[in-house]
Design an enzyme around this catalytic site. Structure first.
Site, PDB file in Angstrom:
ATOM      1  N   LYS A   1       0.819  -1.215   0.000  1.00 47.39           N
ATOM      2  CA  LYS A   1       0.000   0.000   0.000  1.00 47.39           C
ATOM      3  C   LYS A   1       0.859   1.275   0.000  1.00 47.39           C
ATOM      4  O   LYS A   1       2.065   1.236   0.283  1.00 47.39           O
ATOM      5  CB  LYS A   1      -0.929  -0.032   1.219  1.00 47.39           C
ATOM      6  CG  LYS A   1      -1.972  -1.156   1.173  1.00 47.39           C
ATOM      7  CD  LYS A   1      -2.903  -1.080   2.390  1.00 47.39           C
ATOM      8  CE  LYS A   1      -3.984  -2.150   2.318  1.00 47.39           C
ATOM      9  NZ  LYS A   1      -4.938  -2.027   3.467  1.00 47.39           N
TER      10      LYS A   1
ATOM     11  N   TYR B   1     -12.400  -1.918  -3.482  1.00 43.12           N
ATOM     12  CA  TYR B   1     -12.905  -1.976  -2.108  1.00 43.12           C
ATOM     13  C   TYR B   1     -14.425  -1.775  -2.045  1.00 43.12           C
ATOM     14  O   TYR B   1     -14.953  -1.365  -1.014  1.00 43.12           O
ATOM     15  CB  TYR B   1     -12.184  -0.949  -1.240  1.00 43.12           C
ATOM     16  CG  TYR B   1     -10.836  -1.428  -0.720  1.00 43.12           C
ATOM     17  CD1 TYR B   1     -10.740  -2.563   0.098  1.00 43.12           C
ATOM     18  CD2 TYR B   1      -9.661  -0.753  -1.016  1.00 43.12           C
ATOM     19  CE1 TYR B   1      -9.523  -3.004   0.589  1.00 43.12           C
ATOM     20  CE2 TYR B   1      -8.434  -1.191  -0.527  1.00 43.12           C
ATOM     21  CZ  TYR B   1      -8.372  -2.313   0.276  1.00 43.12           C
ATOM     22  OH  TYR B   1      -7.168  -2.757   0.772  1.00 43.12           O
TER      23      TYR B   1
ATOM     24  N   PHE C   1     -15.189   4.185   7.043  1.00 47.88           N
ATOM     25  CA  PHE C   1     -13.806   4.486   6.653  1.00 47.88           C
ATOM     26  C   PHE C   1     -13.571   4.406   5.141  1.00 47.88           C
ATOM     27  O   PHE C   1     -12.445   4.567   4.677  1.00 47.88           O
ATOM     28  CB  PHE C   1     -12.824   3.543   7.377  1.00 47.88           C
ATOM     29  CG  PHE C   1     -13.069   2.070   7.145  1.00 47.88           C
ATOM     30  CD1 PHE C   1     -12.624   1.447   5.983  1.00 47.88           C
ATOM     31  CD2 PHE C   1     -13.739   1.298   8.090  1.00 47.88           C
ATOM     32  CE1 PHE C   1     -12.838   0.093   5.756  1.00 47.88           C
ATOM     33  CE2 PHE C   1     -13.965  -0.066   7.875  1.00 47.88           C
ATOM     34  CZ  PHE C   1     -13.507  -0.656   6.704  1.00 47.88           C
TER      35      PHE C   1
ATOM     36  N   ARG D   1      -2.315 -14.258   4.701  1.00 49.53           N
ATOM     37  CA  ARG D   1      -3.064 -13.568   5.762  1.00 49.53           C
ATOM     38  C   ARG D   1      -2.302 -13.684   7.092  1.00 49.53           C
ATOM     39  O   ARG D   1      -2.251 -12.738   7.869  1.00 49.53           O
ATOM     40  CB  ARG D   1      -4.466 -14.166   5.909  1.00 49.53           C
ATOM     41  CG  ARG D   1      -5.357 -14.005   4.680  1.00 49.53           C
ATOM     42  CD  ARG D   1      -5.867 -12.625   4.435  1.00 49.53           C
ATOM     43  NE  ARG D   1      -6.727 -12.116   5.477  1.00 49.53           N
ATOM     44  CZ  ARG D   1      -7.395 -10.960   5.394  1.00 49.53           C
ATOM     45  NH1 ARG D   1      -7.287 -10.211   4.300  1.00 49.53           N
ATOM     46  NH2 ARG D   1      -8.150 -10.544   6.380  1.00 49.53           N
TER      47      ARG D   1
ATOM     48  N   THR E   1      -5.511  -6.852  10.914  1.00 49.13           N
ATOM     49  CA  THR E   1      -5.782  -5.557  10.276  1.00 49.13           C
ATOM     50  C   THR E   1      -5.259  -4.398  11.125  1.00 49.13           C
ATOM     51  O   THR E   1      -4.632  -3.473  10.606  1.00 49.13           O
ATOM     52  CB  THR E   1      -7.308  -5.385  10.079  1.00 49.13           C
ATOM     53  OG1 THR E   1      -7.823  -6.547   9.432  1.00 49.13           O
ATOM     54  CG2 THR E   1      -7.621  -4.155   9.249  1.00 49.13           C
TER      55      THR E   1
ATOM     56  N   ARG F   1       2.427  -6.394   9.237  1.00 43.91           N
ATOM     57  CA  ARG F   1       1.738  -5.248   9.858  1.00 43.91           C
ATOM     58  C   ARG F   1       2.347  -4.891  11.207  1.00 43.91           C
ATOM     59  O   ARG F   1       2.437  -3.714  11.557  1.00 43.91           O
ATOM     60  CB  ARG F   1       0.243  -5.531   9.938  1.00 43.91           C
ATOM     61  CG  ARG F   1      -0.408  -5.369   8.542  1.00 43.91           C
ATOM     62  CD  ARG F   1      -1.804  -5.899   8.505  1.00 43.91           C
ATOM     63  NE  ARG F   1      -2.521  -5.501   7.282  1.00 43.91           N
ATOM     64  CZ  ARG F   1      -3.670  -6.031   6.908  1.00 43.91           C
ATOM     65  NH1 ARG F   1      -4.240  -6.981   7.637  1.00 43.91           N
ATOM     66  NH2 ARG F   1      -4.265  -5.624   5.807  1.00 43.91           N
TER      67      ARG F   1
ATOM     68  N   GLU G   1      -9.515 -10.739  -7.822  1.00 44.71           N
ATOM     69  CA  GLU G   1      -8.610  -9.603  -7.648  1.00 44.71           C
ATOM     70  C   GLU G   1      -7.408  -9.700  -8.601  1.00 44.71           C
ATOM     71  O   GLU G   1      -6.989  -8.694  -9.180  1.00 44.71           O
ATOM     72  CB  GLU G   1      -8.154  -9.513  -6.192  1.00 44.71           C
ATOM     73  CG  GLU G   1      -9.297  -9.127  -5.260  1.00 44.71           C
ATOM     74  CD  GLU G   1      -8.960  -9.220  -3.779  1.00 44.71           C
ATOM     75  OE1 GLU G   1      -9.845  -8.944  -2.954  1.00 44.71           O
ATOM     76  OE2 GLU G   1      -7.810  -9.572  -3.446  1.00 44.71           O
TER      77      GLU G   1
HETATM   78  P1  RTP Z   1      -7.216  -5.798   3.339  1.00 47.13           P
HETATM   79  O1  RTP Z   1      -8.584  -6.052   2.744  1.00 47.13           O
HETATM   80  O2  RTP Z   1      -6.657  -4.446   2.958  1.00 47.13           O
HETATM   81  O3  RTP Z   1      -6.274  -6.920   3.078  1.00 47.13           O
HETATM   82  O4  RTP Z   1      -7.339  -5.741   4.927  1.00 47.13           O
HETATM   83  P2  RTP Z   1      -8.175  -6.667   5.892  1.00 47.13           P
HETATM   84  O5  RTP Z   1      -8.859  -7.755   5.136  1.00 47.13           O
HETATM   85  O6  RTP Z   1      -7.282  -7.058   7.016  1.00 47.13           O
HETATM   86  O7  RTP Z   1      -9.243  -5.638   6.456  1.00 47.13           O
HETATM   87  P3  RTP Z   1     -10.685  -5.246   5.872  1.00 47.13           P
HETATM   88  O8  RTP Z   1     -11.665  -5.409   6.979  1.00 47.13           O
HETATM   89  O9  RTP Z   1     -10.944  -5.937   4.577  1.00 47.13           O
HETATM   90  O10 RTP Z   1     -10.501  -3.679   5.624  1.00 47.13           O
HETATM   91  C1  RTP Z   1      -9.891  -3.202   4.441  1.00 47.13           C
HETATM   92  C2  RTP Z   1      -8.949  -2.092   4.764  1.00 47.13           C
HETATM   93  O11 RTP Z   1      -9.692  -0.956   5.194  1.00 47.13           O
HETATM   94  C3  RTP Z   1      -8.909  -0.216   6.122  1.00 47.13           C
HETATM   95  N1  RTP Z   1      -9.646  -0.125   7.379  1.00 47.13           N
HETATM   96  N2  RTP Z   1      -9.708   0.993   8.065  1.00 47.13           N
HETATM   97  N3  RTP Z   1     -10.283   2.924  10.033  1.00 47.13           N
HETATM   98  C4  RTP Z   1     -10.759   1.708  10.180  1.00 47.13           C
HETATM   99  O12 RTP Z   1     -11.433   1.364  11.136  1.00 47.13           O
HETATM  100  C5  RTP Z   1     -10.448   0.716   9.146  1.00 47.13           C
HETATM  101  N4  RTP Z   1     -10.846  -0.535   9.136  1.00 47.13           N
HETATM  102  C6  RTP Z   1     -10.342  -1.063   8.003  1.00 47.13           C
HETATM  103  C7  RTP Z   1      -7.614  -0.959   6.324  1.00 47.13           C
HETATM  104  O13 RTP Z   1      -6.642  -0.398   5.439  1.00 47.13           O
HETATM  105  C8  RTP Z   1      -7.973  -2.363   5.914  1.00 47.13           C
HETATM  106  O14 RTP Z   1      -6.834  -3.066   5.537  1.00 47.13           O
HETATM  107 MG    MG Z   2     -10.039  -7.407   3.397  1.00 44.22          MG
END
Ligand code: RTP
Ligand code: MG
Length: 139
Positions: free
Chosen positions: A10, A50, A58, A86, A92, A103, A127
């Site tokens: 990123k 996304y 967010f 993962r 996250t 991370r 993707e």
């Molecule tokens: P990713 O999709 O990027 O691999 O991350 P992830 O599965 O661990 O998390 P996901 O729930 O899919 O969220 C996607 C991305 O959104 C941002 N995020 N910000 N501010 C917040 O509370 C928040 N929560 C999620 C993060 O960049 C996350 O990786």
């Molecule tokens: Mg995700």
């Protein structure tokens, strides 16, 4: 089973010039980088990518961050690559990420958390196809 997963390094990481450090963690974990390209995502590309989070509070911030600087898109290959990556990425929220994960090592915050990885084999296929053709991937 050998799988392929999709990864994004990123903007918070490209900005800090640490894509090589992240790739080292990926490779040390036994995953092979079988395709890789640098790209500056358009707002439309980030929104599409996304879209599943479109209703989340967010979303706007996330799209803004993902388009702020170039990213590195990748295809990773290996045994159970989706789940394995993962694990290697960590939680996250970097405060909850295990020691040694990308991370934990590099993320700045829950939003600027350095990497994306597909959350299922089905989504990995979707993707990967958004950024790479079969000819781009050399396993
Ligand atoms: P990713 O999709 O990027 O691999 O991350 P992830 O599965 O661990 O998390 P996901 O729930 O899919 O969220 C996607 C991305 O959104 C941002 N995020 N910000 N501010 C917040 O509370 C928040 N929560 C999620 C993060 O960049 C996350 O990786
Ligand atoms: Mg995700």
């Amino acid at each position: 089973m050998t799988e392929r997963t999709f990864s994004i390094i990123k903007p918070d990481a490209t900005r800090r010039n640490i894509t090589g450090k992240i790739n080292a963690v990926i490779e040390e974990a036994g995953l092979r980088i079988v395709a890789q390209r640098r790209v500056h995502l358009t707002e439309e590309q980030a929104k599409t990518f996304y879209a599943v989070h479109a209703e989340r509070p967010f979303y706007g911030e996330l799209v803004g961050q993902m388009t702020a600087e170039p990213v590195v898109v990748q295809v990773l290959q290996g045994d159970n690559a989706v789940a394995r990556y993962r694990e290697v990425m960590g939680a996250t929220n970097p405060e909850q990420a295990a020691d040694g994960t990308i991370r934990k090592l590099f993320a700045l915050s829950i939003g600027e958390n350095s990497v994306h990885g597909s959350d299922s084999l089905e989504n990995a296929g979707i993707e990967i196809a958004q950024f790479f053709t079969d000819a781009d991937i050399v396993g």
